[in-house]
Design a protein around this motif. Structure first.
Motif, PDB file in Angstrom:
ATOM      1  N   ALA A  24      33.055  41.900  42.197  1.00 21.54           N
ATOM      2  CA  ALA A  24      34.209  42.816  42.176  1.00 21.54           C
ATOM      3  C   ALA A  24      35.335  42.227  41.325  1.00 21.54           C
ATOM      4  CB  ALA A  24      34.674  43.109  43.601  1.00 21.54           C
ATOM      5  N   HIS A  25      35.060  42.123  40.023  1.00 23.97           N
ATOM      6  CA  HIS A  25      36.006  41.556  39.063  1.00 23.97           C
ATOM      7  C   HIS A  25      36.784  42.682  38.403  1.00 23.97           C
ATOM      8  CE1 HIS A  25      33.269  37.774  38.352  1.00 23.97           C
ATOM      9  NE2 HIS A  25      33.485  38.027  39.629  1.00 23.97           N
ATOM     10  N   PRO A  26      38.070  42.447  38.109  1.00 31.20           N
ATOM     11  CA  PRO A  26      38.890  43.532  37.551  1.00 31.20           C
ATOM     12  C   PRO A  26      38.473  43.947  36.141  1.00 31.20           C
ATOM     13  CG  PRO A  26      40.119  41.451  37.572  1.00 31.20           C
ATOM     14  CD  PRO A  26      38.859  41.223  38.353  1.00 31.20           C
ATOM     15  N   GLU A  27      37.987  43.001  35.335  1.00 32.22           N
ATOM     16  CA  GLU A  27      37.611  43.374  33.964  1.00 32.22           C
ATOM     17  C   GLU A  27      36.417  44.330  33.983  1.00 32.22           C
ATOM     18  OE1 GLU A  27      37.580  40.300  35.183  1.00 32.22           O
ATOM     19  OE2 GLU A  27      38.925  39.002  34.050  1.00 32.22           O
ATOM     20  N   LEU A  28      35.502  44.109  34.914  1.00 30.86           N
ATOM     21  CA  LEU A  28      34.344  45.008  35.062  1.00 30.86           C
ATOM     22  C   LEU A  28      34.806  46.379  35.541  1.00 30.86           C
ATOM     23  CD1 LEU A  28      31.271  45.474  35.104  1.00 30.86           C
ATOM     24  CD2 LEU A  28      31.217  44.454  37.384  1.00 30.86           C
TER      25      LEU A  28
ATOM     26  N   HIS B  23      37.399  36.773  30.611  1.00 27.27           N
ATOM     27  CA  HIS B  23      36.229  37.443  31.202  1.00 27.27           C
ATOM     28  C   HIS B  23      35.085  36.449  31.460  1.00 27.27           C
ATOM     29  CE1 HIS B  23      38.334  40.608  29.129  1.00 27.27           C
ATOM     30  NE2 HIS B  23      37.366  41.496  29.109  1.00 27.27           N
ATOM     31  N   CYS B  24      34.397  36.633  32.582  1.00 29.55           N
ATOM     32  CA  CYS B  24      33.121  35.941  32.789  1.00 29.55           C
ATOM     33  C   CYS B  24      32.059  36.666  31.951  1.00 29.55           C
ATOM     34  CB  CYS B  24      32.762  35.938  34.273  1.00 29.55           C
ATOM     35  SG  CYS B  24      32.136  37.520  34.879  1.00 29.55           S
ATOM     36  N   PRO B  25      30.856  36.090  31.803  1.00 32.51           N
ATOM     37  CA  PRO B  25      29.836  36.745  30.960  1.00 32.51           C
ATOM     38  C   PRO B  25      29.464  38.154  31.454  1.00 32.51           C
ATOM     39  CG  PRO B  25      29.253  34.453  31.344  1.00 32.51           C
ATOM     40  CD  PRO B  25      30.438  34.731  32.224  1.00 32.51           C
ATOM     41  N   MET B  26      29.469  38.383  32.761  1.00 31.28           N
ATOM     42  CA  MET B  26      29.173  39.728  33.289  1.00 31.28           C
ATOM     43  C   MET B  26      30.203  40.730  32.774  1.00 31.28           C
ATOM     44  SD  MET B  26      29.256  40.927  37.304  1.00 31.28           S
ATOM     45  CE  MET B  26      31.030  40.647  37.458  1.00 31.28           C
ATOM     46  N   CYS B  27      31.468  40.376  32.886  1.00 32.80           N
ATOM     47  CA  CYS B  27      32.538  41.282  32.466  1.00 32.80           C
ATOM     48  C   CYS B  27      32.590  41.400  30.944  1.00 32.80           C
ATOM     49  CB  CYS B  27      33.874  40.797  33.007  1.00 32.80           C
ATOM     50  SG  CYS B  27      33.958  40.851  34.808  1.00 32.80           S
ATOM     51  N   ALA B  28      32.265  40.306  30.255  1.00 34.77           N
ATOM     52  CA  ALA B  28      32.238  40.361  28.793  1.00 34.77           C
ATOM     53  C   ALA B  28      31.161  41.334  28.328  1.00 34.77           C
ATOM     54  CB  ALA B  28      31.994  38.961  28.227  1.00 34.77           C
TER      55      ALA B  28
HETATM   56 ZN   LIG Z   1      33.925  38.778  35.599  1.00 38.96          ZN
END
Ligand SMILES: [Zn+2]
Length: 163
Positions: A59-63, A89-94
């Protein structure tokens, strides 16, 4: 680290809001990350903070903002938009940023900084190879980090991670 004089007033305002959101996140039992989606004309379209206190570690805000943009903005509007965020961003959000065709990313503190802080605080390491935005999305316009936010954001992480 980029010189802080490369920050425009608008960038500084949006990043400051991200830090405020990161503080709200900590105060509501989440990790210290906040993000803002800004349209081509500078309008704030959507903001969010980390919500992993819910038990969902993704549940990251960038995602959340990239998904919102995909569902609510035209391709052109997404390409002209920017996601500002307190921590890179983490790789998921990137990957989501790339999938959703967001135009630009601006972050206050970087993934290498976070990795160093977690080690310093004796916290568990990130559960993935800490690939940066520039590595994962080499064609994306990526701006950051900026030193003026470092102390405040590091202190938020210290609150969460040092026991
Ligand atoms: Zn993330």
């Amino acid at each position: 680290m980029r010189p802080d004089d490369q920050l425009t007033d608008a960038d500084r305002r949006h990043l400051s809001r991200c830090v405020e959101l990161a503080r709200e996140a900590v105060e509501t039992g989440n990790r210290p990350f906040g993000s803002v989606l800004v349209g081509a004309d500078g309008t704030v379209l959507k903001e969010d903070h980390n919500r992993t206190g819910s038990g969902d570690p993704t549940a990251h805000p960038e995602l959340a903002l990239a998904r919102w943009a995909a569902l609510n903005l035209s391709r052109e509007a997404r390409a002209a938009a920017t996601i500002y965020t307190s921590g890179e961003h983490c790789p998921m959000c990137a990957a989501a940023h790339g999938w959703c065709g967001i135009g630009r990313a601006v972050f206050a503190t970087s993934t290498p900084q976070l990795v160093a802080w977690l080690a310093e605080f004796g916290a568990p390491a990130l559960p993935y190879k800490p690939i940066t935005l520039r590595e994962l999305l080499p064609d994306l316009e990526v701006v950051g980090p900026f030193g003026e936010f470092t102390d405040e954001i590091k202190a938020l992480h210290e609150r969460v991670h040092r026991h």
